[in-house]
Structures are given as C-alpha cells and as structure tokens.
Write an enzyme that holds these catalytic residues in place. Structure first.
Site, mmCIF file in Angstrom:
data_model
loop_
_atom_site.group_PDB
_atom_site.id
_atom_site.type_symbol
_atom_site.label_atom_id
_atom_site.label_comp_id
_atom_site.label_asym_id
_atom_site.label_seq_id
_atom_site.Cartn_x
_atom_site.Cartn_y
_atom_site.Cartn_z
ATOM 1 N N ARG A 189 4.276 2.665 4.608
ATOM 2 C CA ARG A 189 3.550 3.928 4.727
ATOM 3 C C ARG A 189 3.875 4.850 3.558
ATOM 4 O O ARG A 189 5.032 4.965 3.146
ATOM 5 C CB ARG A 189 3.888 4.618 6.053
ATOM 6 C CG ARG A 189 3.342 3.867 7.242
ATOM 7 C CD ARG A 189 3.221 4.741 8.477
ATOM 8 N NE ARG A 189 2.915 3.909 9.627
ATOM 9 C CZ ARG A 189 1.704 3.467 9.950
ATOM 10 N NH1 ARG A 189 0.660 3.798 9.205
ATOM 11 N NH2 ARG A 189 1.529 2.700 11.010
ATOM 12 N N ILE A 213 4.767 8.122 1.654
ATOM 13 C CA ILE A 213 5.646 9.217 2.054
ATOM 14 C C ILE A 213 4.880 10.540 2.162
ATOM 15 O O ILE A 213 5.334 11.464 2.835
ATOM 16 C CB ILE A 213 6.814 9.323 1.037
ATOM 17 C CG1 ILE A 213 8.015 9.999 1.648
ATOM 18 C CG2 ILE A 213 6.387 10.025 -0.254
ATOM 19 C CD1 ILE A 213 9.285 9.873 0.812
ATOM 20 N N ASN A 247 -4.720 3.541 -8.906
ATOM 21 C CA ASN A 247 -4.738 4.494 -10.005
ATOM 22 C C ASN A 247 -4.055 3.882 -11.218
ATOM 23 O O ASN A 247 -3.040 3.199 -11.081
ATOM 24 C CB ASN A 247 -4.013 5.781 -9.595
ATOM 25 C CG ASN A 247 -4.706 6.492 -8.447
ATOM 26 O OD1 ASN A 247 -5.930 6.540 -8.394
ATOM 27 N ND2 ASN A 247 -3.933 7.029 -7.519
ATOM 28 N N HIS A 261 0.091 -0.408 -7.187
ATOM 29 C CA HIS A 261 -0.010 -0.320 -5.736
ATOM 30 C C HIS A 261 -1.445 -0.019 -5.346
ATOM 31 O O HIS A 261 -2.154 0.684 -6.057
ATOM 32 C CB HIS A 261 0.931 0.758 -5.180
ATOM 33 C CG HIS A 261 0.879 2.053 -5.925
ATOM 34 N ND1 HIS A 261 1.518 2.231 -7.119
ATOM 35 C CD2 HIS A 261 0.251 3.221 -5.654
ATOM 36 C CE1 HIS A 261 1.301 3.460 -7.553
ATOM 37 N NE2 HIS A 261 0.512 4.084 -6.686
ATOM 38 N N MET A 262 -1.817 -0.557 -4.216
ATOM 39 C CA MET A 262 -3.127 -0.298 -3.621
ATOM 40 C C MET A 262 -2.910 0.691 -2.486
ATOM 41 O O MET A 262 -2.086 0.454 -1.599
ATOM 42 C CB MET A 262 -3.698 -1.618 -3.099
ATOM 43 C CG MET A 262 -5.020 -1.509 -2.389
ATOM 44 S SD MET A 262 -5.444 -3.123 -1.680
ATOM 45 C CE MET A 262 -6.081 -3.972 -3.117
HETATM 46 P P1 DGP Z 1 -0.016 7.053 -7.356
HETATM 47 O O1 DGP Z 1 -0.399 8.478 -7.659
HETATM 48 O O2 DGP Z 1 -1.222 6.170 -7.217
HETATM 49 O O3 DGP Z 1 1.004 6.505 -8.328
HETATM 50 O O4 DGP Z 1 0.631 7.103 -5.914
HETATM 51 C C1 DGP Z 1 2.002 7.049 -5.665
HETATM 52 C C2 DGP Z 1 2.208 7.213 -4.191
HETATM 53 O O5 DGP Z 1 3.522 6.804 -3.869
HETATM 54 C C3 DGP Z 1 2.056 8.658 -3.686
HETATM 55 O O6 DGP Z 1 0.953 8.714 -2.770
HETATM 56 C C4 DGP Z 1 3.364 8.957 -2.978
HETATM 57 C C5 DGP Z 1 4.003 7.595 -2.813
HETATM 58 N N1 DGP Z 1 5.445 7.590 -2.924
HETATM 59 C C6 DGP Z 1 6.172 8.048 -3.982
HETATM 60 N N2 DGP Z 1 7.491 7.877 -3.757
HETATM 61 C C7 DGP Z 1 7.593 7.282 -2.528
HETATM 62 C C8 DGP Z 1 8.706 6.844 -1.757
HETATM 63 O O7 DGP Z 1 9.872 6.955 -2.127
HETATM 64 N N3 DGP Z 1 8.416 6.289 -0.540
HETATM 65 C C9 DGP Z 1 7.131 6.128 -0.106
HETATM 66 N N4 DGP Z 1 6.962 5.567 1.101
HETATM 67 N N5 DGP Z 1 6.065 6.521 -0.813
HETATM 68 C C10 DGP Z 1 6.290 7.099 -2.029
#
Ligand code: DGP
Length: 116
Positions: free
Chosen positions: A30, A32, A88, A101-102
C-alpha cells in the site's frame, strides 16, 4: 550500479510496509500517501530506476506487474467499476522514487486522466 531506494528495503522486509503480495519477481504494497480509496504500488524486486532503463530481460517482471495488478484489483473489489494504472518517469512525469513502480488506484471515479 544504481542507488537503491526505500523500495528495496521494503522488498527485503527491512522496513515495514503493508505488503499485499510478493513473489520471486514483484512485490505489491500500500502507498504510504494514498490518493484514492485503493492505492497500491506494484514494483519489480530488481531495481530498475526508470522506464528509460527497461530492457528485454525485465519483461517477465514487467508482465507480472500487470497480472498482479489484475489480481489485486479484483481482491479490492474495484475491477468491475474500474481503476487506473500509472507509471511516472523522471521529472516531468512526477517520479519521486527511482525504482520503477506501477500505481494501482481506484475505489471512486478518478476523473480526467490529466489536469488541463
Ligand atoms: P512516484 O511519484 O510515482 O515516484 O510515486 C512514489 C510513491 O511512493 C508515492 O505515491 C508515495 C510512495 N512512497 C514513498 N515512500 C514510501 C514508503 O516508504 N512506503 C510506502 N508504502 N510508500 C512510499
């Protein structure tokens, strides 16, 4: 060698995350900072920094990301109404974490694909 991100630590379970699925190729957990009722990230276990770094040898993991997206969308009960898959790339794409990541987002109507 590319620099690891926090996602590699999540994949290795060195830091906590709400992991929904993991196999030898991909991990899903999920987001964050959810932007919709369902917001899941599906990532290859192998570090690929951006879509610009994708090679034919990555095709198995990239294909698995879609089959896992389909499975998790069904489990979340959003498959029939629909959802959005987002990847992205780099600065203009709004990429923040340099491990591809998707995003699987859904759970309500998401509106226009892009702000005008
Ligand atoms: P992007 O902008 O496409 O690189 O999205 C990165 C996403 O990663 C953003 O929606 C927040 C998520 N994210 C960043 N750090 C963490 C983390 O430590 N844990 C989780 N579960 N998600 C994270």
């Amino acid at each position: 060698m590319s620099a690891e991100t926090i996602f590699s630590k999540i994949i290795r379970r060195e830091i906590p995350a709400n992991i929904l699925y993991q196999d030898e190729l991909v991990t899903a957990f999920r987001d964050i900072n959810p932007r919709a009722p369902t917001h899941i990230l599906i990532v290859p276990n192998q570090l690929i920094p951006t879509v610009n770094d994708v090679e034919p040898e990555h095709e198995a993991a990239l294909g698995r990301m879609f089959t896992v997206a389909r499975k998790l969308a069904k489990e979340a009960g959003i498959d029939e109404k629909g959802y959005r898959l987002i990847m992205n790339c780099n600065e203009h794409g709004g990429q923040e974490v340099y491990h591809i990541h998707m995003h699987l987002v859904g759970g309500h109507a998401l509106g226009a694909m892009l702000a005008r």
